[in-house]
Design an enzyme around this catalytic site. Structure first.
Site, PDB file in Angstrom:
ATOM      1  N   GLU A   1       0.858  -1.020   0.016  1.00 17.10           N
ATOM      2  CA  GLU A   1      -0.005  -0.151   0.072  1.00 17.10           C
ATOM      3  C   GLU A   1       0.699   1.253   0.188  1.00 17.10           C
ATOM      4  O   GLU A   1       1.870   1.365   0.664  1.00 17.10           O
ATOM      5  CB  GLU A   1      -0.843   0.090   1.253  1.00 17.10           C
ATOM      6  CG  GLU A   1      -1.757   1.285   1.316  1.00 17.10           C
ATOM      7  CD  GLU A   1      -2.544   1.302   2.608  1.00 17.10           C
ATOM      8  OE1 GLU A   1      -3.811   1.605   2.518  1.00 17.10           O
ATOM      9  OE2 GLU A   1      -2.294   0.522   3.780  1.00 17.10           O
TER      10      GLU A   1
ATOM     11  N   LYS B   1     -10.096   0.416  -2.248  1.00 16.93           N
ATOM     12  CA  LYS B   1     -10.152   0.015  -0.909  1.00 16.93           C
ATOM     13  C   LYS B   1     -11.653   0.422  -0.366  1.00 16.93           C
ATOM     14  O   LYS B   1     -12.121   1.447  -0.392  1.00 16.93           O
ATOM     15  CB  LYS B   1      -9.276   0.627  -0.118  1.00 16.93           C
ATOM     16  CG  LYS B   1      -9.114   0.122   1.154  1.00 16.93           C
ATOM     17  CD  LYS B   1      -7.952   0.927   1.935  1.00 16.93           C
ATOM     18  CE  LYS B   1      -7.839   0.718   3.422  1.00 16.93           C
ATOM     19  NZ  LYS B   1      -6.664   1.373   3.908  1.00 16.93           N
TER      20      LYS B   1
ATOM     21  N   CYS C   1      -4.819  -3.458   3.157  1.00 14.39           N
ATOM     22  CA  CYS C   1      -4.527  -3.417   4.651  1.00 14.39           C
ATOM     23  C   CYS C   1      -5.707  -3.398   5.404  1.00 14.39           C
ATOM     24  O   CYS C   1      -6.210  -4.598   5.693  1.00 14.39           O
ATOM     25  CB  CYS C   1      -4.042  -1.804   4.571  1.00 14.39           C
ATOM     26  SG  CYS C   1      -3.146  -1.275   6.144  1.00 14.39           S
TER      27      CYS C   1
END
Length: 325
Positions: free
Chosen positions: A86, A159, A201
């Site tokens: 990321e 995301k 993440c």
């Protein structure tokens, strides 16, 4: 510094499943630039993946230089796919700098990475690109976009779970100050290493996402990350191993490490976890890479012997993690 990890014999699994073949695979952990590797002859036909660990800063060109060096090393060592963490492109000091440094998918930086993939002849998982989407002019916010490419962009996942948290000792983080949540999941993508389910993440804290990807056919889940120094030691490995065990997938987690600037540092400890939950590759401290073989026959045997997805009871707890449409 080179280190080797070999998958343990899994005596308990052998007792549960007497016919299960458990290969002894050697993997490499490298810091900062590996020069040689040894792989058992029985595993050489298995696809090799590289997991890159970096310390991004606000300097985009220096970050690209560092990432490109690791990707070229991964290609030289025979990897078919390299994973970057990321914010591989940059980690800014504040939301205003983040927005200023962001680019669209069709910008200069992604073109440089596409050229790099062509040059090296491998696939790239770019774990979290600061993307100015088509709604940039209206929202003045970006997306945290996981980009999968080879000679062109193959898939993008924005995301869906944004990290708005206040952890004592780690400092507050409010990703939504500059970032829009993605609208949907991306179906798993076929690659030379297997079918990859894309995440980023903070997504790893939501098992429904991983279950949905696994039921849609994912064999490898990837969580490119920039975990903090407080949550990292407590949760990083535990969550990654849990996601691997419950989905019976390989989990690949490329991570940011070290001090990015005066306001932020990351935990590191990039790793690959197999479907049994064993960490089969791990980066050392600091920038570098680790390598692992992906054995899909092992994955399929494990799923046959422990058919947990056949035993699910949606009649009791609803459609948590139901397959993607």
């Amino acid at each position: 510094m080179l280190g080797f990890i070999t998958r343990p014999p899994h005596r308990f699994l052998s007792l549960l499943c007497p016919g299960l073949r458990i290969p002894q695979l050697s993997v490499l952990c490298a810091q900062p630039r590996p020069r040689a590797m040894a792989i058992s002859s029985s595993s050489c036909e298995l696809p090799l993946v590289a997991v890159c660990q970096v310390t991004s800063t606000p300097d985009k060109q220096q970050n690209f230089k560092t990432c490109a060096e690791l990707v070229r090393e991964a290609a030289r060592l025979g990897a078919c796919l390299a994973f970057l963490p990321e914010a591989f492109d940059f980690i800014a000091r504040d939301p205003a700098e983040t927005l200023h440094l962001s680019e669209p998918l069709g910008g200069k930086l992604l073109e440089e990475y596409t050229q790099l993939a062509r040059e090296c002849g491998l696939w790239l998982s770019l774990g979290g690109f600061h993307e100015r989407g088509q709604d940039w002019e209206q929202t003045q916010k970006i997306y945290n976009c996981h980009v999968l490419l080879n000679s062109k962009v193959v898939a993008t996942y924005r995301k869906t779970h944004l990290c708005d948290v206040e952890i004592p000792g780690q400092g507050p983080m409010c990703e939504s100050n500059s970032t829009m949540p993605g609208p949907s999941l991306e179906s798993p993508v076929s690659t030379p290493a297997g079918k990859i389910g894309l995440a980023v993440c903070y997504d790893m804290r939501f098992p429904e996402l991983s279950l949905a990807l696994a039921q849609a056919g994912a064999e490898i889940l990837t969580y490119p990350s920039a975990f903090g120094s407080i949550t990292g030691p407590a949760h990083w490995e535990v969550l990654l191993r849990a996601r691997a065990i419950e989905t019976q997938c390989y989990v690949v987690a490329a991570a940011q490490c070290g001090r990015h600037h005066e306001k932020r540092a990351s935990y590191g400890h990039s790793m690959v976890v197999d479907p049994w939950g064993t960490v089969v590759a791990r980066c050392s401290e600091g920038p570098g890479l680790c390598l692992a073989r992906i054995d899909l026959n092992y994955l399929r045997q494990l799923r046959r012997h422990l058919p947990v997805f056949q035993h699910r009871r949606p009649d009791l707890y609803g459609n948590l993690g139901h397959p993607l449409s």
